[in-house]
Design a protein around this motif. Structure first.
Motif, PDB file in Angstrom:
ATOM      1  N   THR A 111      -1.971  11.689   0.104  1.00 30.76           N
ATOM      2  CA  THR A 111      -1.277  11.156   1.274  1.00 30.76           C
ATOM      3  C   THR A 111       0.249  11.267   1.199  1.00 30.76           C
ATOM      4  N   SER A 112       0.785  11.654   0.040  1.00 32.34           N
ATOM      5  CA  SER A 112       2.248  11.760  -0.070  1.00 32.34           C
ATOM      6  C   SER A 112       2.704  13.094  -0.640  1.00 32.34           C
ATOM      7  N   VAL A 113       2.307  13.402  -1.866  1.00 30.82           N
ATOM      8  CA  VAL A 113       2.845  14.589  -2.542  1.00 30.82           C
ATOM      9  C   VAL A 113       2.452  15.882  -1.817  1.00 30.82           C
ATOM     10  N   LEU A 114       1.164  16.175  -1.757  1.00 28.67           N
ATOM     11  CA  LEU A 114       0.704  17.449  -1.198  1.00 28.67           C
ATOM     12  C   LEU A 114       1.032  17.621   0.291  1.00 28.67           C
ATOM     13  N   PRO A 115       0.733  16.635   1.150  1.00 34.04           N
ATOM     14  CA  PRO A 115       1.010  16.863   2.575  1.00 34.04           C
ATOM     15  C   PRO A 115       2.490  17.011   2.902  1.00 34.04           C
TER      16      PRO A 115
ATOM     17  N   ILE B  39       0.832  -1.202   0.000  1.00 30.82           N
ATOM     18  CA  ILE B  39       0.000   0.000   0.000  1.00 30.82           C
ATOM     19  C   ILE B  39       0.865   1.249   0.000  1.00 30.82           C
ATOM     20  N   VAL B  40       1.894   1.256   0.847  1.00 34.10           N
ATOM     21  CA  VAL B  40       2.786   2.418   0.918  1.00 34.10           C
ATOM     22  C   VAL B  40       3.529   2.602  -0.405  1.00 34.10           C
ATOM     23  N   GLU B  41       4.027   1.495  -0.960  1.00 32.36           N
ATOM     24  CA  GLU B  41       4.776   1.587  -2.219  1.00 32.36           C
ATOM     25  C   GLU B  41       3.890   2.037  -3.366  1.00 32.36           C
ATOM     26  N   SER B  42       2.617   1.615  -3.374  1.00 30.84           N
ATOM     27  CA  SER B  42       1.718   1.976  -4.473  1.00 30.84           C
ATOM     28  C   SER B  42       1.508   3.478  -4.562  1.00 30.84           C
ATOM     29  N   ARG B  43       1.590   4.173  -3.423  1.00 27.58           N
ATOM     30  CA  ARG B  43       1.446   5.622  -3.476  1.00 27.58           C
ATOM     31  C   ARG B  43       2.787   6.327  -3.616  1.00 27.58           C
ATOM     32  N   VAL B  44       3.844   5.742  -3.046  1.00 26.93           N
ATOM     33  CA  VAL B  44       5.161   6.379  -3.090  1.00 26.93           C
ATOM     34  C   VAL B  44       5.713   6.380  -4.510  1.00 26.93           C
ATOM     35  N   ILE B  45       5.541   5.280  -5.231  1.00 30.13           N
ATOM     36  CA  ILE B  45       6.083   5.221  -6.592  1.00 30.13           C
ATOM     37  C   ILE B  45       5.440   6.277  -7.481  1.00 30.13           C
ATOM     38  N   LEU B  46       4.136   6.487  -7.334  1.00 29.64           N
ATOM     39  CA  LEU B  46       3.455   7.524  -8.113  1.00 29.64           C
ATOM     40  C   LEU B  46       3.860   8.915  -7.634  1.00 29.64           C
ATOM     41  N   ALA B  47       4.037   9.059  -6.333  1.00 30.05           N
ATOM     42  CA  ALA B  47       4.457  10.350  -5.791  1.00 30.05           C
ATOM     43  C   ALA B  47       5.828  10.744  -6.335  1.00 30.05           C
ATOM     44  N   VAL B  48       6.738   9.768  -6.419  1.00 31.16           N
ATOM     45  CA  VAL B  48       8.086  10.022  -6.963  1.00 31.16           C
ATOM     46  C   VAL B  48       8.007  10.423  -8.432  1.00 31.16           C
ATOM     47  N   LEU B  49       7.174   9.718  -9.198  1.00 40.26           N
ATOM     48  CA  LEU B  49       7.036  10.029 -10.623  1.00 40.26           C
ATOM     49  C   LEU B  49       6.410  11.414 -10.834  1.00 40.26           C
ATOM     50  N   ILE B  50       5.361  11.712 -10.065  1.00 41.79           N
ATOM     51  CA  ILE B  50       4.686  13.007 -10.203  1.00 41.79           C
ATOM     52  C   ILE B  50       5.613  14.148  -9.808  1.00 41.79           C
ATOM     53  N   LEU B  51       6.266  13.981  -8.661  1.00 43.03           N
ATOM     54  CA  LEU B  51       7.175  15.035  -8.194  1.00 43.03           C
ATOM     55  C   LEU B  51       8.375  15.185  -9.126  1.00 43.03           C
ATOM     56  N   GLY B  52       8.942  14.043  -9.530  1.00 39.97           N
ATOM     57  CA  GLY B  52      10.112  14.086 -10.401  1.00 39.97           C
ATOM     58  C   GLY B  52       9.815  14.787 -11.720  1.00 39.97           C
ATOM     59  N   ALA B  53       8.683  14.448 -12.336  1.00 42.35           N
ATOM     60  CA  ALA B  53       8.299  15.073 -13.601  1.00 42.35           C
ATOM     61  C   ALA B  53       8.008  16.555 -13.416  1.00 42.35           C
ATOM     62  N   GLY B  54       7.320  16.884 -12.326  1.00 41.34           N
ATOM     63  CA  GLY B  54       6.988  18.277 -12.054  1.00 41.34           C
ATOM     64  C   GLY B  54       8.223  19.129 -11.823  1.00 41.34           C
ATOM     65  N   ILE B  55       9.170  18.599 -11.056  1.00 38.49           N
ATOM     66  CA  ILE B  55      10.407  19.329 -10.784  1.00 38.49           C
ATOM     67  C   ILE B  55      11.223  19.510 -12.054  1.00 38.49           C
ATOM     68  N   TYR B  56      11.291  18.449 -12.869  1.00 41.27           N
ATOM     69  CA  TYR B  56      12.065  18.520 -14.112  1.00 41.27           C
ATOM     70  C   TYR B  56      11.509  19.594 -15.049  1.00 41.27           C
ATOM     71  N   LEU B  57      10.192  19.664 -15.145  1.00 39.58           N
ATOM     72  CA  LEU B  57       9.559  20.653 -16.023  1.00 39.58           C
ATOM     73  C   LEU B  57       9.656  22.065 -15.439  1.00 39.58           C
ATOM     74  N   TYR B  58       9.575  22.159 -14.106  1.00 39.62           N
ATOM     75  CA  TYR B  58       9.593  23.471 -13.447  1.00 39.62           C
ATOM     76  C   TYR B  58      11.008  24.042 -13.363  1.00 39.62           C
ATOM     77  N   ASP B  59      11.916  23.260 -12.806  1.00 39.14           N
ATOM     78  CA  ASP B  59      13.302  23.713 -12.675  1.00 39.14           C
ATOM     79  C   ASP B  59      14.159  22.496 -12.334  1.00 39.14           C
ATOM     80  N   LYS B  60      14.738  21.873 -13.360  1.00 44.73           N
ATOM     81  CA  LYS B  60      15.463  20.633 -13.139  1.00 44.73           C
ATOM     82  C   LYS B  60      16.730  20.809 -12.295  1.00 44.73           C
ATOM     83  N   SER B  61      17.141  22.056 -12.075  1.00 39.02           N
ATOM     84  CA  SER B  61      18.302  22.283 -11.202  1.00 39.02           C
ATOM     85  C   SER B  61      17.986  21.897  -9.760  1.00 39.02           C
TER      86      SER B  61
END
Length: 304
Positions: free
Chosen positions: A228-232, A36-58
């Motif tokens: 439960t992961s990204v926003l909080p 259960i934890v991994e199912s949300r963490v893996i998506l959180a990593v992908l969402i955050l990673g993509a968002g950061i890369y598009l916003y400011d990959k530095s």
């Protein structure tokens, strides 16, 4: 931003309190706690990673000498908290597990006083006591003590969960002091958890759950990751850049109260008068902590 920053940890607590809705649903699909934890963490990593890369990959750049901070925040913070909390739920009642987790502000105040030399004021102590008492009343412990399931092991592990929760605040504060932003900190802490959970996750269950209803389950899991992961975690980490770690932890301590409210809405778990009294105490603690200037209260410097 500064005017509304006190709302960030409060909203984080509310979002974390919504976890029970997702966990109950995924548990029915035969997912264990690690999965259960991994199912949300893996998506959180992908969402955050993509968002950061598009916003400011530095923002993805970190120094090798600071890796230990992110490992600490991930393993001793997010991972330790989730594992201990899940074990506590198996050993104890849900209400007692939530009460033990609500003790985290106490450990944050102590650790922050030692590591960051943050002063423990009379107002912080008062708000901490009010928040903890409020969580105890709202959890229903006092109303079901005669038949409560408990064990020394469960209480010890549940208390460790509160300590790990506090450790996340400490490690993220250390990362902030090293010049890292909230997006960078949250991403690498969650990435650490994702890597640690890879061998512990039942990937077949995740695959079968998604294949049974691809569109609905994909949307459900994305919402699960966001709520439960990204926003909080992002909002809580942002608040630590403006608020002392002890104060932010107290402001986020309404998670058990939020869980109670979600229980009313989704599962018709009607609260008693004592539970509502607990909710009122937590609201008062949050209001008192965020409304009054710190300097008006007597300070107790534990380092002197």
């Amino acid at each position: 931003m500064k005017k509304f920053i006190f709302l960030f940890p409060v909203i984080s607590g509310i979002l974390w309190g919504s976890a029970g809705i997702f966990v109950r649903t995924l548990t029915k699909m035969n997912m264990n706690s690690y999965t259960i934890v991994e199912s949300r963490v893996i998506l959180a990593v992908l969402i955050l990673g993509a968002g950061i890369y598009l916003y400011d990959k530095s923002l993805l750049k970190i120094k090798l000498k600071d890796v230990w901070v992110f490992l600490g925040g991930g393993i001793l913070g997010i991972f330790g908290l989730n594992v201990c909390y899940n074990i506590a739920i198996e050993e104890l009642t849900l209400s007692l597990s939530a009460v033990l987790l609500s003790l985290s502000p106490l450990f944050v105040l102590i650790l922050a006083a030692i590591i960051f030399r943050e002063k423990i004021t009379s107002r912080k102590i008062l708000c901490m006591i009010m928040a903890i008492v409020g969580c105890i009343l709202a959890s229903g412990v006092l109303e079901s003590s005669s038949g409560m399931e408990w064990s020394v092991y469960g209480i010890a592990v549940g208390t460790m969960g509160a300590i790990f929760y506090a450790m996340y605040s400490i490690f993220t504060k250390l990362a902030i002091q090293r010049g890292y932003g909230p997006l960078t900190i949250t991403f690498y802490c969650l990435l650490t958890v994702f890597i640690v959970l890879i061998p512990l996750t039942d990937w077949n269950v995740i695959a079968s759950s998604i294949s049974s209803s691809p569109i609905n389950m994909s949307i459900f899991m994305v919402v699960h990751a966001l709520c439960t992961s990204v926003l909080p975690y992002v909002m809580y980490t942002v608040s630590l850049d403006y608020i002392e770690a002890g104060k932010a932890s107290i402001l986020a301590s309404g998670e058990p109260i939020a869980a109670m409210i979600f229980g009313i809405i989704f599962y018709s778990e009607i609260p008693t008068l004592i539970s509502l009294t607990g909710l009122f105490l937590v609201i008062c603690a949050i209001t008192l902590l965020s409304a009054q200037p710190e300097k008006k209260y007597k300070e107790i410097n534990v380092n002197s």
